[in-house]
Write a protein that holds these residues in place. Structure first.
Motif, PDB file in Angstrom:
ATOM      1  N   THR A 301       0.845  -1.200   0.000  1.00  0.00           N
ATOM      2  CA  THR A 301       0.000   0.000   0.000  1.00  0.00           C
ATOM      3  C   THR A 301       0.874   1.242   0.000  1.00  0.00           C
ATOM      4  O   THR A 301       1.588   1.496   0.969  1.00  0.00           O
ATOM      5  CB  THR A 301      -0.940   0.029   1.224  1.00  0.00           C
ATOM      6  N   SER A 305      -2.504   4.394   0.865  1.00  0.00           N
ATOM      7  CA  SER A 305      -2.541   4.727   2.296  1.00  0.00           C
ATOM      8  C   SER A 305      -3.209   6.081   2.501  1.00  0.00           C
ATOM      9  O   SER A 305      -4.000   6.264   3.437  1.00  0.00           O
ATOM     10  CB  SER A 305      -1.116   4.757   2.866  1.00  0.00           C
ATOM     11  N   TRP A 308      -6.873   5.677   1.824  1.00  0.00           N
ATOM     12  CA  TRP A 308      -7.522   5.124   3.022  1.00  0.00           C
ATOM     13  C   TRP A 308      -7.818   6.233   4.027  1.00  0.00           C
ATOM     14  O   TRP A 308      -8.914   6.296   4.601  1.00  0.00           O
ATOM     15  CB  TRP A 308      -6.630   4.064   3.672  1.00  0.00           C
ATOM     16  N   THR A 312     -11.526   7.352   5.239  1.00  0.00           N
ATOM     17  CA  THR A 312     -11.860   7.163   6.647  1.00  0.00           C
ATOM     18  C   THR A 312     -12.237   8.468   7.339  1.00  0.00           C
ATOM     19  O   THR A 312     -13.204   8.519   8.105  1.00  0.00           O
ATOM     20  CB  THR A 312     -10.666   6.510   7.390  1.00  0.00           C
TER      21      THR A 312
END
Length: 503
Positions: A301, A305, A308, A312
């Protein structure tokens, strides 16, 4: 549009067809998606008919912009997702879906090979250690669990080679894709009879191997009618998608290094001799240029990252938030004020090969903000890539600059971080579509428009160079040591947390 070559990039999630001028201008592209079939644990299959349909649809779209497209195509050059393969019957029809490189069901095969010593022997015979990604263990899984499919199988073809077969009627693969089977000796660029015998696989099921920069056939009458392309148009043998993209990024000879900071992180170095890593940290595969090999490190990743983090904490925001992240990170000092990020959100591949590795924010205090976390992610991803680069250098490849591509190359502050972390000059390219440029270079070589890859150097257009700052590079080198120790000292606890993953 001007005359040029038709580049086909058969990716994992979709196919891109591009008309590239002979001078390297990306004139127009079309893209078609196709799904991955994942209905069972570990399953990741695709319908090969959708690859072909996607290509036909893309060509139709390009023709809608210029009806003269077929007459403008001097050659067709193709690269594609590695490892993914198709099973064909006696009439050369696919027997069910293809098995993609993402499929994990061959883990039981790998486990058995590790226990009985076959994995080590394959490493000796091919200079590659087998994993679930490779085609051979997946084929052995099919042989064991789908005997009715295997009994009907008369040939097995890598994804892009199957498309070439539909275009030309010829079954040919290339060394870069053959390297991803685990039964191909990269030293000789030939199938290994002993490796095939070791795992009980008939070599006659596999395609003949031809160098990437060769004409492997011509468009047949049938393919011409289905695609709208002219019968007789030459088709270049091509290579794996990542290696052709590396070629298009400037890896035209020994000592060149490229880095893709995309969904995953990829470090690739070109060398004139095959290199073995006794510690099995990085791979060495045959390269699309004859007489060269590709030392490859792949992290799990990279830019994903930061995706993400967005999904999130800023899930309502679109991609414009990444420009905001870049501005935020620029205002935070080197080292994120003592915050270190380990980007092991999906385990880690090179050089750790630890599926149980976990992502970590280490050093969080009450003073840390979102901006600190964003910069720590950029630094942590750069550390993970540096980890691969150090292995490449340990294996004897010297370099002082890196061609950087992918989402991580778009942020000015992230480019600066990478240069200082790597301690290398970071070069960015005019186009991100290096796969199409790589396909063009192979076509120019195959059609004898050029004789030497270095004659294509003018097609690699670099638009920025960032030089490392010695003082900052030294500080990052010290921080990299801390980054390494955090993983070493938490590795066993990461494995223990696996028990709670499905609670």
């Amino acid at each position: 549009m001007k005359e040029g070559i038709l580049s086909i990039d058969l990716g994992t999630m979709g196919v891109k067809v591009t008309l590239v001028s002979m001078s390297g201008e990306i004139q127009r592209s079309a893209y078609a998606e196709y799904p991955i079939i994942s209905e069972l644990p570990g399953q990741a299959e695709q319908d090969p008919a959708l690859w072909w349909k996607g290509i036909i649809d893309c060509i139709k779209e390009l023709k809608s912009h210029d009806a003269c497209l077929p007459k403008l195509v001097n050659a067709i050059s193709i690269c594609g997702q590695m490892h993914t393969h198709v099973y064909l019957d006696s009439e050369d029809n696919p027997i069910g879906p293809s098995i993609t490189w993402l499929d994990q069901r061959s883990s039981e095969i790998i486990e058995q090979w590790n226990k009985d010593g076959r994995a080590d022997r394959l490493f000796e015979l091919t200079w590659n250690f087998p994993t679930t990604t490779y085609a051979a263990p997946q084929i052995c899984w099919v042989k064991k669990h789908r005997p009715q499919v295997f009994a009907k199988t008369k040939s097995i073809m890598i994804a892009k080679d199957y498309i070439k077969y539909l275009l030309t009627g010829n079954k040919i693969t290339d060394p870069s894709d053959a390297s991803g089977t685990a039964v191909f000796d990269i030293r000789t660029n030939k199938w290994s009879p002993e490796a095939l015998d070791l795992i009980g696989l008939d070599g006659h099921l596999l395609s003949d191997v031809m160098p990437s920069a060769r004409i492997m056939g011509h468009i047949t009458e049938r393919a011409g009618k289905e695609t709208g392309l002219l019968e007789g148009t030459p088709v270049v043998n091509g290579g794996s998608d990542h290696s052709v993209a590396e070629l298009g990024s400037g890896l035209l000879g020994e000592g060149e290094v490229s880095c893709i900071v995309g969904t995953a992180g990829v470090v690739a170095a070109c060398t004139s001799t095959p290199v073995i890593d006794p510690k099995k940290r990085v791979m060495c595969w045959s390269y699309p240029l004859e007489g060269y090999w590709d030392i490859l490190g792949i992290t799990q990743t990279a830019a994903s990252s930061l995706t993400w983090f967005r999904n999130t904490f800023d899930k309502e925001r679109s991609n414009e938030v990444f420009d905001e992240y870049s501005s935020m990170a620029e205002k935070v000092s080197l080292g994120s004020e003592g915050l270190v990020f380990l980007p092991y959100l999906m385990g880690e591949r090179t050089p750790l090969w630890d599926s149980k590795a976990r992502g970590v924010f280490f050093g969080l205090t009450i003073k840390h903000s979102k901006a600190h976390m964003v910069r720590a992610i950029m630094e942590g991803v750069s550390f993970s890539i540096k980890d691969c680069m150090k292995v490449v250098e340990e294996l004897g490849v010297s370099f002082d600059s890196v061609n950087v591509m992918g989402g991580g190359s778009k942020s000015p502050v992230w480019r600066r971080i990478q240069s200082d972390v790597y301690g290398k000059k970071v070069m960015t390219l005019e186009t991100q579509d290096t796969g199409s440029i790589g396909n063009l270079i192979l076509a120019l070589l195959a059609t004898k428009e050029i004789r030497d890859p270095l004659e294509a150097a003018h097609l690699i257009r670099r638009v920025e160079r960032v030089d490392p700052d010695p003082a900052r590079a030294e500080k990052y080198d010290n921080l990299f040591g801390i980054y390494k120790r955090i993983y070493d000292r938490t590795r066993s606890m990461m494995a223990e947390l696996e028990a709670y993953a499905d609670e």
